[in-house]
Write an enzyme that holds these catalytic residues in place. Structure first.
Site, PDB file in Angstrom:
ATOM      1  N   ILE A 201       0.856  -1.189   0.000  1.00  0.00           N
ATOM      2  CA  ILE A 201       0.000   0.000   0.000  1.00  0.00           C
ATOM      3  C   ILE A 201       0.890   1.237   0.000  1.00  0.00           C
ATOM      4  O   ILE A 201       1.850   1.334   0.770  1.00  0.00           O
ATOM      5  CB  ILE A 201      -0.925   0.003   1.234  1.00  0.00           C
ATOM      6  N   GLN A 259     -12.765  -9.302   0.432  1.00  0.00           N
ATOM      7  CA  GLN A 259     -11.882 -10.059  -0.447  1.00  0.00           C
ATOM      8  C   GLN A 259     -12.670 -10.811  -1.515  1.00  0.00           C
ATOM      9  O   GLN A 259     -12.206 -10.957  -2.652  1.00  0.00           O
ATOM     10  CB  GLN A 259     -11.037 -11.042   0.375  1.00  0.00           C
ATOM     11  N   GLU A 284      -3.026  -3.210 -12.434  1.00  0.00           N
ATOM     12  CA  GLU A 284      -2.624  -2.905 -11.066  1.00  0.00           C
ATOM     13  C   GLU A 284      -3.097  -4.017 -10.130  1.00  0.00           C
ATOM     14  O   GLU A 284      -4.274  -4.198  -9.923  1.00  0.00           O
ATOM     15  CB  GLU A 284      -3.205  -1.552 -10.628  1.00  0.00           C
ATOM     16  N   ARG A 344       4.401   7.767   2.776  1.00  0.00           N
ATOM     17  CA  ARG A 344       3.655   8.171   1.576  1.00  0.00           C
ATOM     18  C   ARG A 344       2.155   8.070   1.807  1.00  0.00           C
ATOM     19  O   ARG A 344       1.383   8.871   1.280  1.00  0.00           O
ATOM     20  CB  ARG A 344       4.075   7.287   0.395  1.00  0.00           C
TER      21      ARG A 344
END
Length: 511
Positions: A201, A259, A284, A344
Protein backbone atom coordinates in the site's frame (compact mmCIF):
# COMPACT_ATOMS: atom_id res chain seq x y z
CA UNK A 1 -50.96 48.48 -47.01
CA UNK A 2 -51.71 50.56 -43.91
CA UNK A 3 -52.60 47.34 -42.10
CA UNK A 4 -49.02 46.06 -42.57
CA UNK A 5 -47.34 49.13 -41.06
CA UNK A 6 -48.23 48.44 -37.41
CA UNK A 7 -46.97 44.84 -37.79
CA UNK A 8 -43.69 46.01 -39.34
CA UNK A 9 -43.33 48.60 -36.62
CA UNK A 10 -43.85 45.95 -33.95
CA UNK A 11 -41.12 43.80 -35.52
CA UNK A 12 -38.68 46.73 -35.52
CA UNK A 13 -39.64 47.55 -31.96
CA UNK A 14 -38.98 43.96 -30.92
CA UNK A 15 -35.58 44.03 -32.61
CA UNK A 16 -34.68 47.27 -30.84
CA UNK A 17 -35.82 45.91 -27.50
CA UNK A 18 -34.07 42.55 -27.95
CA UNK A 19 -30.93 43.55 -26.01
CA UNK A 20 -33.08 44.52 -23.03
CA UNK A 21 -34.91 41.19 -23.12
CA UNK A 22 -31.69 39.23 -23.46
CA UNK A 23 -30.17 40.90 -20.41
CA UNK A 24 -33.22 40.56 -18.18
CA UNK A 25 -32.34 38.97 -14.84
CA UNK A 26 -35.41 36.75 -15.15
CA UNK A 27 -34.39 35.30 -18.51
CA UNK A 28 -31.15 33.42 -19.33
CA UNK A 29 -28.93 34.93 -21.98
CA UNK A 30 -29.31 33.52 -25.50
CA UNK A 31 -26.16 33.31 -27.57
CA UNK A 32 -26.91 31.45 -30.77
CA UNK A 33 -23.75 32.19 -32.69
CA UNK A 34 -21.44 33.89 -30.20
CA UNK A 35 -18.93 32.38 -27.78
CA UNK A 36 -20.38 29.66 -25.53
CA UNK A 37 -18.44 31.27 -22.70
CA UNK A 38 -20.34 34.56 -22.96
CA UNK A 39 -21.35 36.06 -19.61
CA UNK A 40 -25.07 36.08 -18.73
CA UNK A 41 -25.16 38.83 -16.09
CA UNK A 42 -27.71 41.67 -16.04
CA UNK A 43 -26.26 45.00 -17.13
CA UNK A 44 -27.20 48.21 -15.43
CA UNK A 45 -26.83 50.52 -18.45
CA UNK A 46 -28.95 49.27 -21.39
CA UNK A 47 -27.58 51.92 -23.71
CA UNK A 48 -24.17 50.27 -23.66
CA UNK A 49 -25.47 46.82 -24.58
CA UNK A 50 -24.47 45.59 -28.02
CA UNK A 51 -26.92 43.65 -30.08
CA UNK A 52 -26.31 39.92 -30.27
CA UNK A 53 -24.44 38.67 -33.36
CA UNK A 54 -27.50 37.32 -35.09
CA UNK A 55 -29.06 40.83 -35.04
CA UNK A 56 -25.90 42.53 -36.30
CA UNK A 57 -25.61 40.43 -39.47
CA UNK A 58 -26.03 42.40 -42.66
CA UNK A 59 -28.66 41.52 -45.22
CA UNK A 60 -26.24 39.67 -47.42
CA UNK A 61 -24.85 37.61 -44.50
CA UNK A 62 -28.07 36.84 -42.64
CA UNK A 63 -28.44 33.44 -44.27
CA UNK A 64 -24.85 32.55 -43.40
CA UNK A 65 -25.36 33.50 -39.75
CA UNK A 66 -28.53 31.46 -39.57
CA UNK A 67 -26.73 28.41 -40.97
CA UNK A 68 -23.95 28.88 -38.42
CA UNK A 69 -26.51 29.09 -35.63
CA UNK A 70 -28.19 25.92 -36.84
CA UNK A 71 -24.87 24.11 -37.05
CA UNK A 72 -24.17 25.00 -33.43
CA UNK A 73 -27.60 24.02 -32.27
CA UNK A 74 -26.28 20.97 -30.43
CA UNK A 75 -23.95 23.14 -28.37
CA UNK A 76 -26.70 25.65 -27.63
CA UNK A 77 -28.79 22.78 -26.33
CA UNK A 78 -26.00 21.75 -24.00
CA UNK A 79 -25.63 25.35 -22.83
CA UNK A 80 -29.35 25.51 -22.06
CA UNK A 81 -29.23 22.21 -20.15
CA UNK A 82 -26.34 23.43 -18.03
CA UNK A 83 -28.38 26.48 -16.98
CA UNK A 84 -27.22 29.32 -19.17
CA UNK A 85 -23.88 30.75 -20.16
CA UNK A 86 -20.67 29.88 -18.37
CA UNK A 87 -18.06 32.21 -16.98
CA UNK A 88 -16.24 34.53 -19.28
CA UNK A 89 -12.84 33.20 -20.31
CA UNK A 90 -9.94 35.65 -20.44
CA UNK A 91 -8.87 36.58 -23.94
CA UNK A 92 -5.36 35.18 -23.39
CA UNK A 93 -6.75 31.74 -22.46
CA UNK A 94 -9.00 31.76 -25.52
CA UNK A 95 -6.02 32.56 -27.72
CA UNK A 96 -4.05 29.76 -26.03
CA UNK A 97 -6.69 27.26 -27.03
CA UNK A 98 -7.13 28.53 -30.54
CA UNK A 99 -4.07 26.70 -31.92
CA UNK A 100 -5.12 23.36 -30.43
CA UNK A 101 -8.67 23.79 -31.66
CA UNK A 102 -7.43 24.74 -35.09
CA UNK A 103 -5.26 21.66 -35.35
CA UNK A 104 -8.23 19.53 -34.25
CA UNK A 105 -10.57 20.80 -36.93
CA UNK A 106 -10.93 17.32 -38.43
CA UNK A 107 -12.92 16.33 -35.35
CA UNK A 108 -15.69 18.70 -36.46
CA UNK A 109 -16.36 16.35 -39.37
CA UNK A 110 -17.59 13.72 -36.90
CA UNK A 111 -21.36 13.74 -36.40
CA UNK A 112 -22.16 14.94 -32.89
CA UNK A 113 -19.04 17.13 -32.55
CA UNK A 114 -19.66 20.86 -32.43
CA UNK A 115 -17.40 23.59 -31.00
CA UNK A 116 -18.29 22.78 -27.38
CA UNK A 117 -17.78 19.02 -27.74
CA UNK A 118 -14.60 19.77 -29.70
CA UNK A 119 -13.20 21.70 -26.75
CA UNK A 120 -14.08 18.85 -24.38
CA UNK A 121 -12.33 16.29 -26.58
CA UNK A 122 -9.23 18.49 -26.94
CA UNK A 123 -9.11 19.09 -23.18
CA UNK A 124 -9.02 15.29 -22.70
CA UNK A 125 -6.11 14.91 -25.12
CA UNK A 126 -7.97 13.89 -28.29
CA UNK A 127 -6.35 16.13 -30.91
CA UNK A 128 -7.69 14.24 -33.91
CA UNK A 129 -9.68 11.32 -35.24
CA UNK A 130 -6.63 9.03 -34.92
CA UNK A 131 -6.62 9.33 -31.11
CA UNK A 132 -10.30 8.44 -30.90
CA UNK A 133 -9.72 5.43 -33.13
CA UNK A 134 -6.84 4.31 -30.92
CA UNK A 135 -9.03 4.70 -27.83
CA UNK A 136 -11.67 2.51 -29.47
CA UNK A 137 -9.11 -0.16 -30.43
CA UNK A 138 -7.54 -0.21 -26.94
CA UNK A 139 -10.65 -0.19 -24.77
CA UNK A 140 -13.85 -0.85 -26.70
CA UNK A 141 -13.04 -3.02 -29.72
CA UNK A 142 -15.29 -6.08 -29.73
CA UNK A 143 -17.51 -4.71 -26.98
CA UNK A 144 -20.93 -3.09 -26.89
CA UNK A 145 -21.07 0.47 -28.23
CA UNK A 146 -22.62 1.49 -24.90
CA UNK A 147 -19.20 1.18 -23.25
CA UNK A 148 -17.70 3.95 -25.37
CA UNK A 149 -20.90 6.01 -25.14
CA UNK A 150 -20.66 5.87 -21.35
CA UNK A 151 -16.98 6.84 -21.51
CA UNK A 152 -17.71 9.87 -23.70
CA UNK A 153 -20.49 10.98 -21.37
CA UNK A 154 -18.85 10.31 -18.01
CA UNK A 155 -15.15 10.90 -18.72
CA UNK A 156 -15.17 13.44 -21.55
CA UNK A 157 -18.33 15.30 -20.49
CA UNK A 158 -20.43 15.06 -23.64
CA UNK A 159 -23.85 15.70 -22.15
CA UNK A 160 -26.26 14.48 -24.78
CA UNK A 161 -26.34 10.74 -25.30
CA UNK A 162 -27.27 11.05 -28.98
CA UNK A 163 -24.07 13.05 -29.60
CA UNK A 164 -21.99 10.37 -27.84
CA UNK A 165 -23.74 7.66 -29.85
CA UNK A 166 -23.06 9.47 -33.14
CA UNK A 167 -19.36 9.86 -32.31
CA UNK A 168 -19.08 6.20 -31.26
CA UNK A 169 -20.80 4.93 -34.41
CA UNK A 170 -18.55 7.05 -36.65
CA UNK A 171 -15.35 5.83 -34.95
CA UNK A 172 -16.52 2.20 -34.90
CA UNK A 173 -17.32 2.22 -38.61
CA UNK A 174 -13.96 3.87 -39.39
CA UNK A 175 -12.02 1.23 -37.43
CA UNK A 176 -14.07 -1.60 -38.94
CA UNK A 177 -13.30 -0.26 -42.41
CA UNK A 178 -9.55 -0.17 -41.64
CA UNK A 179 -9.61 -3.72 -40.30
CA UNK A 180 -11.66 -5.13 -43.16
CA UNK A 181 -10.09 -8.32 -44.43
CA UNK A 182 -8.08 -8.82 -41.22
CA UNK A 183 -8.66 -11.73 -38.87
CA UNK A 184 -9.41 -9.52 -35.84
CA UNK A 185 -9.98 -12.46 -33.54
CA UNK A 186 -6.25 -13.17 -33.62
CA UNK A 187 -4.96 -9.63 -33.12
CA UNK A 188 -5.21 -9.25 -29.34
CA UNK A 189 -4.79 -12.86 -28.25
CA UNK A 190 -1.71 -13.99 -30.15
CA UNK A 191 0.59 -11.06 -29.54
CA UNK A 192 -0.65 -9.35 -26.38
CA UNK A 193 1.04 -9.80 -23.00
CA UNK A 194 -0.24 -8.97 -19.52
CA UNK A 195 1.94 -7.83 -16.61
CA UNK A 196 0.54 -7.31 -13.12
CA UNK A 197 2.08 -4.45 -11.12
CA UNK A 198 2.40 -5.49 -7.47
CA UNK A 199 3.54 -3.77 -4.29
CA UNK A 200 2.62 -2.64 -0.81
CA UNK A 201 0.00 0.00 0.00
CA UNK A 202 1.33 3.46 -1.02
CA UNK A 203 4.48 2.06 -2.64
CA UNK A 204 3.80 4.24 -5.72
CA UNK A 205 1.82 2.05 -8.12
CA UNK A 206 -0.39 4.91 -9.32
CA UNK A 207 2.63 7.15 -9.90
CA UNK A 208 4.37 4.36 -11.76
CA UNK A 209 1.38 3.64 -14.01
CA UNK A 210 0.44 7.23 -14.75
CA UNK A 211 3.77 9.05 -14.85
CA UNK A 212 6.08 6.35 -16.19
CA UNK A 213 3.86 4.15 -18.34
CA UNK A 214 1.74 7.00 -19.72
CA UNK A 215 4.34 9.74 -20.22
CA UNK A 216 7.42 8.07 -21.69
CA UNK A 217 8.28 7.42 -25.31
CA UNK A 218 9.40 3.89 -24.45
CA UNK A 219 6.00 2.82 -23.07
CA UNK A 220 3.37 5.29 -24.22
CA UNK A 221 2.49 3.42 -27.42
CA UNK A 222 3.28 0.00 -25.94
CA UNK A 223 1.00 -0.29 -22.92
CA UNK A 224 -2.63 -0.07 -21.93
CA UNK A 225 -3.08 0.69 -18.23
CA UNK A 226 -5.78 -1.04 -16.17
CA UNK A 227 -5.88 0.60 -12.71
CA UNK A 228 -7.13 -1.18 -9.61
CA UNK A 229 -10.98 -0.96 -9.49
CA UNK A 230 -11.05 1.11 -6.28
CA UNK A 231 -14.04 3.14 -7.51
CA UNK A 232 -16.11 -0.05 -7.63
CA UNK A 233 -15.18 -0.85 -4.04
CA UNK A 234 -16.24 2.62 -2.93
CA UNK A 235 -19.63 2.58 -4.65
CA UNK A 236 -21.47 -0.75 -4.51
CA UNK A 237 -25.09 -1.21 -5.59
CA UNK A 238 -27.99 1.24 -5.64
CA UNK A 239 -27.34 2.14 -1.99
CA UNK A 240 -23.73 3.17 -2.87
CA UNK A 241 -22.05 1.15 -0.12
CA UNK A 242 -18.34 1.78 0.42
CA UNK A 243 -17.04 -1.73 1.11
CA UNK A 244 -13.42 -0.53 1.25
CA UNK A 245 -14.27 1.86 4.06
CA UNK A 246 -16.33 -0.84 5.81
CA UNK A 247 -13.39 -3.27 5.68
CA UNK A 248 -10.93 -0.79 7.21
CA UNK A 249 -13.47 0.24 9.85
CA UNK A 250 -14.44 -3.33 10.88
CA UNK A 251 -11.92 -5.76 9.33
CA UNK A 252 -12.99 -8.73 11.46
CA UNK A 253 -16.56 -8.30 10.18
CA UNK A 254 -15.96 -7.49 6.50
CA UNK A 255 -12.64 -9.18 5.61
CA UNK A 256 -14.16 -12.15 3.76
CA UNK A 257 -16.90 -10.04 2.16
CA UNK A 258 -14.36 -7.51 0.92
CA UNK A 259 -11.88 -10.06 -0.45
CA UNK A 260 -14.69 -11.92 -2.15
CA UNK A 261 -15.89 -8.74 -3.88
CA UNK A 262 -12.32 -7.75 -4.80
CA UNK A 263 -11.95 -11.03 -6.69
CA UNK A 264 -15.24 -10.49 -8.52
CA UNK A 265 -14.28 -6.96 -9.62
CA UNK A 266 -10.90 -8.17 -10.88
CA UNK A 267 -12.65 -10.79 -13.03
CA UNK A 268 -14.99 -8.09 -14.39
CA UNK A 269 -12.03 -5.81 -15.05
CA UNK A 270 -10.11 -8.49 -16.91
CA UNK A 271 -13.11 -9.16 -19.16
CA UNK A 272 -13.60 -5.44 -19.85
CA UNK A 273 -9.96 -4.91 -20.87
CA UNK A 274 -9.43 -8.19 -22.73
CA UNK A 275 -9.91 -6.85 -26.26
CA UNK A 276 -7.35 -4.05 -26.30
CA UNK A 277 -5.01 -3.65 -29.27
CA UNK A 278 -1.78 -2.51 -27.58
CA UNK A 279 0.93 -5.16 -27.14
CA UNK A 280 1.16 -4.92 -23.34
CA UNK A 281 -1.58 -4.66 -20.71
CA UNK A 282 -0.42 -3.38 -17.31
CA UNK A 283 -2.87 -4.33 -14.57
CA UNK A 284 -2.62 -2.90 -11.07
CA UNK A 285 -2.36 -5.94 -8.76
CA UNK A 286 -3.91 -9.36 -9.41
CA UNK A 287 -5.98 -12.14 -7.87
CA UNK A 288 -2.67 -13.76 -6.89
CA UNK A 289 -1.53 -10.85 -4.70
CA UNK A 290 -5.00 -10.99 -3.17
CA UNK A 291 -4.44 -14.65 -2.27
CA UNK A 292 -0.70 -14.66 -1.54
CA UNK A 293 -0.60 -11.37 0.40
CA UNK A 294 -3.86 -9.82 1.54
CA UNK A 295 -5.95 -12.92 2.28
CA UNK A 296 -3.00 -14.41 4.16
CA UNK A 297 -2.66 -11.18 6.15
CA UNK A 298 -6.30 -10.99 7.23
CA UNK A 299 -6.30 -14.70 8.06
CA UNK A 300 -3.21 -14.36 10.27
CA UNK A 301 -4.81 -11.37 11.97
CA UNK A 302 -7.86 -13.57 12.73
CA UNK A 303 -10.08 -11.29 10.64
CA UNK A 304 -10.95 -14.28 8.45
CA UNK A 305 -11.72 -17.52 10.31
CA UNK A 306 -10.89 -21.08 9.27
CA UNK A 307 -14.28 -21.67 7.68
CA UNK A 308 -14.03 -18.49 5.59
CA UNK A 309 -10.49 -19.20 4.39
CA UNK A 310 -11.58 -22.72 3.42
CA UNK A 311 -14.53 -21.35 1.46
CA UNK A 312 -12.26 -18.83 -0.30
CA UNK A 313 -9.77 -21.53 -1.30
CA UNK A 314 -12.51 -23.92 -2.40
CA UNK A 315 -13.59 -21.65 -5.25
CA UNK A 316 -10.33 -19.73 -5.90
CA UNK A 317 -8.43 -22.58 -7.60
CA UNK A 318 -11.15 -23.83 -9.94
CA UNK A 319 -12.23 -20.31 -10.95
CA UNK A 320 -8.67 -19.21 -11.74
CA UNK A 321 -8.03 -22.43 -13.68
CA UNK A 322 -11.11 -21.81 -15.80
CA UNK A 323 -10.23 -18.15 -16.56
CA UNK A 324 -6.78 -18.07 -18.21
CA UNK A 325 -7.04 -14.31 -18.72
CA UNK A 326 -6.41 -13.86 -14.99
CA UNK A 327 -2.98 -15.50 -15.28
CA UNK A 328 -0.37 -12.87 -16.23
CA UNK A 329 2.69 -13.37 -18.42
CA UNK A 330 4.83 -11.55 -15.86
CA UNK A 331 4.86 -9.56 -12.64
CA UNK A 332 6.42 -6.18 -11.86
CA UNK A 333 7.19 -5.83 -8.16
CA UNK A 334 7.57 -2.23 -6.96
CA UNK A 335 9.68 -2.60 -3.82
CA UNK A 336 10.03 -0.13 -0.92
CA UNK A 337 10.37 -0.44 2.84
CA UNK A 338 7.24 -0.41 5.04
CA UNK A 339 8.41 2.85 6.67
CA UNK A 340 8.63 4.57 3.28
CA UNK A 341 5.17 3.29 2.32
CA UNK A 342 3.74 4.51 5.62
CA UNK A 343 5.15 8.03 5.07
CA UNK A 344 3.66 8.17 1.58
CA UNK A 345 0.32 6.95 2.89
CA UNK A 346 0.29 9.77 5.45
CA UNK A 347 0.93 12.28 2.67
CA UNK A 348 -1.84 11.14 0.32
CA UNK A 349 -4.39 10.84 3.18
CA UNK A 350 -6.93 8.54 1.56
CA UNK A 351 -9.89 8.62 3.96
CA UNK A 352 -10.39 4.85 4.11
CA UNK A 353 -6.74 4.26 5.09
CA UNK A 354 -6.83 6.25 8.30
CA UNK A 355 -6.67 3.10 10.43
CA UNK A 356 -3.87 1.33 8.54
CA UNK A 357 -0.91 0.87 10.90
CA UNK A 358 2.80 0.55 10.26
CA UNK A 359 2.71 -3.00 11.67
CA UNK A 360 0.07 -3.97 9.09
CA UNK A 361 2.27 -2.57 6.30
CA UNK A 362 5.23 -4.53 7.64
CA UNK A 363 3.22 -7.74 7.48
CA UNK A 364 2.21 -7.02 3.88
CA UNK A 365 5.83 -6.25 3.00
CA UNK A 366 7.04 -9.60 4.36
CA UNK A 367 4.43 -11.48 2.34
CA UNK A 368 5.37 -9.64 -0.86
CA UNK A 369 9.02 -10.47 -0.23
CA UNK A 370 8.44 -14.18 0.34
CA UNK A 371 6.33 -14.34 -2.80
CA UNK A 372 8.16 -12.17 -5.35
CA UNK A 373 11.77 -11.90 -4.17
CA UNK A 374 14.32 -14.71 -3.71
CA UNK A 375 15.59 -15.36 -0.20
CA UNK A 376 19.28 -14.69 0.35
CA UNK A 377 19.78 -18.12 1.90
CA UNK A 378 18.72 -19.86 -1.30
CA UNK A 379 15.67 -21.51 0.27
CA UNK A 380 12.81 -22.67 -1.91
CA UNK A 381 10.43 -19.97 -3.08
CA UNK A 382 11.81 -18.75 -6.39
CA UNK A 383 14.10 -19.93 -9.12
CA UNK A 384 16.90 -17.51 -9.91
CA UNK A 385 17.57 -16.50 -13.50
CA UNK A 386 21.09 -17.92 -13.21
CA UNK A 387 19.59 -21.42 -13.08
CA UNK A 388 17.84 -21.02 -16.42
CA UNK A 389 19.19 -22.43 -19.68
CA UNK A 390 21.96 -20.33 -21.15
CA UNK A 391 19.95 -19.28 -24.21
CA UNK A 392 17.32 -17.67 -21.96
CA UNK A 393 19.73 -16.14 -19.46
CA UNK A 394 21.76 -14.60 -22.25
CA UNK A 395 18.69 -12.90 -23.71
CA UNK A 396 18.28 -10.68 -20.64
CA UNK A 397 19.65 -7.12 -21.04
CA UNK A 398 22.43 -6.25 -18.59
CA UNK A 399 20.51 -3.62 -16.61
CA UNK A 400 17.70 -6.04 -15.64
CA UNK A 401 19.74 -9.26 -15.42
CA UNK A 402 19.87 -9.09 -11.60
CA UNK A 403 16.27 -7.92 -11.28
CA UNK A 404 14.36 -10.76 -12.97
CA UNK A 405 13.34 -13.91 -11.09
CA UNK A 406 11.13 -16.89 -11.75
CA UNK A 407 8.41 -17.79 -9.28
CA UNK A 408 8.56 -21.32 -7.98
CA UNK A 409 7.72 -23.20 -4.78
CA UNK A 410 5.17 -25.34 -3.02
CA UNK A 411 3.38 -22.25 -1.69
CA UNK A 412 2.93 -20.88 -5.22
CA UNK A 413 -0.27 -21.40 -7.17
CA UNK A 414 0.36 -23.91 -9.95
CA UNK A 415 -0.76 -21.50 -12.69
CA UNK A 416 2.05 -19.01 -11.96
CA UNK A 417 4.93 -21.46 -11.50
CA UNK A 418 7.94 -20.24 -13.53
CA UNK A 419 6.24 -16.91 -14.35
CA UNK A 420 8.94 -14.18 -14.41
CA UNK A 421 8.95 -11.19 -12.06
CA UNK A 422 10.81 -7.88 -12.52
CA UNK A 423 11.78 -6.16 -9.24
CA UNK A 424 12.07 -2.34 -9.35
CA UNK A 425 13.49 -0.29 -6.48
CA UNK A 426 10.99 2.40 -5.39
CA UNK A 427 12.59 3.33 -2.07
CA UNK A 428 13.65 6.84 -3.06
CA UNK A 429 11.18 9.66 -3.64
CA UNK A 430 11.71 10.96 -7.16
CA UNK A 431 10.21 14.11 -8.63
CA UNK A 432 9.43 12.87 -12.12
CA UNK A 433 8.62 16.42 -13.26
CA UNK A 434 12.31 17.27 -12.84
CA UNK A 435 14.15 13.96 -13.06
CA UNK A 436 13.16 12.95 -16.57
CA UNK A 437 16.09 10.55 -16.93
CA UNK A 438 14.99 8.52 -13.88
CA UNK A 439 11.53 8.21 -15.35
CA UNK A 440 12.92 7.00 -18.67
CA UNK A 441 15.21 4.51 -16.91
CA UNK A 442 12.21 2.82 -15.27
CA UNK A 443 10.41 2.81 -18.62
CA UNK A 444 13.39 1.22 -20.42
CA UNK A 445 13.57 -1.58 -17.84
CA UNK A 446 9.89 -2.38 -18.32
CA UNK A 447 10.28 -2.29 -22.11
CA UNK A 448 13.30 -4.64 -21.93
CA UNK A 449 11.40 -7.00 -19.63
CA UNK A 450 8.53 -7.01 -22.11
CA UNK A 451 10.88 -7.97 -24.96
CA UNK A 452 12.43 -10.74 -22.87
CA UNK A 453 9.05 -12.28 -21.92
CA UNK A 454 7.78 -11.91 -25.47
CA UNK A 455 10.78 -13.77 -26.93
CA UNK A 456 10.51 -16.45 -24.25
CA UNK A 457 6.84 -16.97 -25.03
CA UNK A 458 7.47 -17.14 -28.77
CA UNK A 459 10.28 -19.65 -28.16
CA UNK A 460 8.03 -21.82 -25.96
CA UNK A 461 5.29 -21.77 -28.59
CA UNK A 462 7.72 -22.81 -31.32
CA UNK A 463 9.10 -25.65 -29.16
CA UNK A 464 5.57 -26.89 -28.45
CA UNK A 465 4.70 -26.92 -32.15
CA UNK A 466 7.93 -28.73 -33.05
CA UNK A 467 7.33 -31.19 -30.22
CA UNK A 468 3.86 -31.96 -31.47
CA UNK A 469 5.18 -32.52 -34.97
CA UNK A 470 7.92 -34.85 -33.77
CA UNK A 471 5.45 -36.87 -31.71
CA UNK A 472 3.12 -37.22 -34.66
CA UNK A 473 5.99 -38.48 -36.78
CA UNK A 474 6.95 -41.13 -34.22
CA UNK A 475 3.48 -42.59 -33.82
CA UNK A 476 2.62 -45.36 -36.25
CA UNK A 477 -0.92 -46.60 -36.02
CA UNK A 478 -1.30 -50.39 -36.44
CA UNK A 479 -2.05 -51.68 -39.89
CA UNK A 480 -4.84 -54.09 -40.62
CA UNK A 481 -4.55 -57.40 -38.82
CA UNK A 482 -4.09 -56.00 -35.32
CA UNK A 483 -1.02 -55.30 -33.17
CA UNK A 484 1.77 -57.78 -32.35
CA UNK A 485 2.76 -58.05 -28.70
CA UNK A 486 6.17 -59.61 -27.93
CA UNK A 487 5.87 -63.15 -26.57
CA UNK A 488 2.18 -63.30 -27.29
CA UNK A 489 -0.29 -63.71 -30.06
CA UNK A 490 -1.82 -60.97 -32.17
CA UNK A 491 -3.93 -58.46 -30.17
CA UNK A 492 -7.53 -58.56 -31.43
CA UNK A 493 -8.91 -55.43 -33.06
CA UNK A 494 -11.78 -55.35 -30.56
CA UNK A 495 -9.23 -54.59 -27.82
CA UNK A 496 -7.68 -51.76 -29.82
CA UNK A 497 -11.04 -50.05 -30.15
CA UNK A 498 -11.39 -49.80 -26.37
CA UNK A 499 -8.76 -47.04 -26.01
CA UNK A 500 -7.40 -44.06 -27.89
CA UNK A 501 -4.17 -45.44 -29.32
CA UNK A 502 -2.77 -42.09 -30.47
CA UNK A 503 -3.39 -40.45 -27.09
CA UNK A 504 -1.91 -43.41 -25.20
CA UNK A 505 1.26 -43.48 -27.30
CA UNK A 506 1.64 -39.68 -27.06
CA UNK A 507 1.56 -39.90 -23.28
CA UNK A 508 4.05 -42.78 -23.33
CA UNK A 509 6.52 -41.00 -25.63
CA UNK A 510 6.38 -37.74 -23.64
CA UNK A 511 7.52 -39.41 -20.39
Amino acid sequence: MHKLLPRAASVLYAAAAAPLLLSSPRMPALCLAGSPFATSRPVANPSRIRSPPWLRCGGGRRGLCSAEAARRGGDAEEEKEKGGGGRAVPERRQRGRSDALGESGELLAIPGVGPRNLRKLVDKGFDGVAQLKQLYRDKFFGKSNEKMVEFLQNSVGIIHKNHAESITLFIKESVDEELKGTDTSKLPKNRRLTFCVEGNISVGKTTFLQRIANETIELRDLVEIVPEPIAKWQDVGPEHFNILDAFYAEPERYAYTFQNYVFVTRVMQEKESACGMKPLRLMERSVFSDRMVFVRAVHEANWMNEMEISIYDSWFDPVVSSLPGLIPDGFIYLRASPDTCHKRMMVRKRSEEGGVTLDYLRGLHEKHESWLLPSKGGASGVLSVSQLPVHLEGSLPADIRDRVFYLEGDHMHSSIQKVPALVLDCEHDIDFNKDIEAKRQYARQVAEFFEFVKKKKESSTAETIDGDKSINKQIMLPQSGGLWVPGSSRLPESALKSFDFRRTMSSFLST
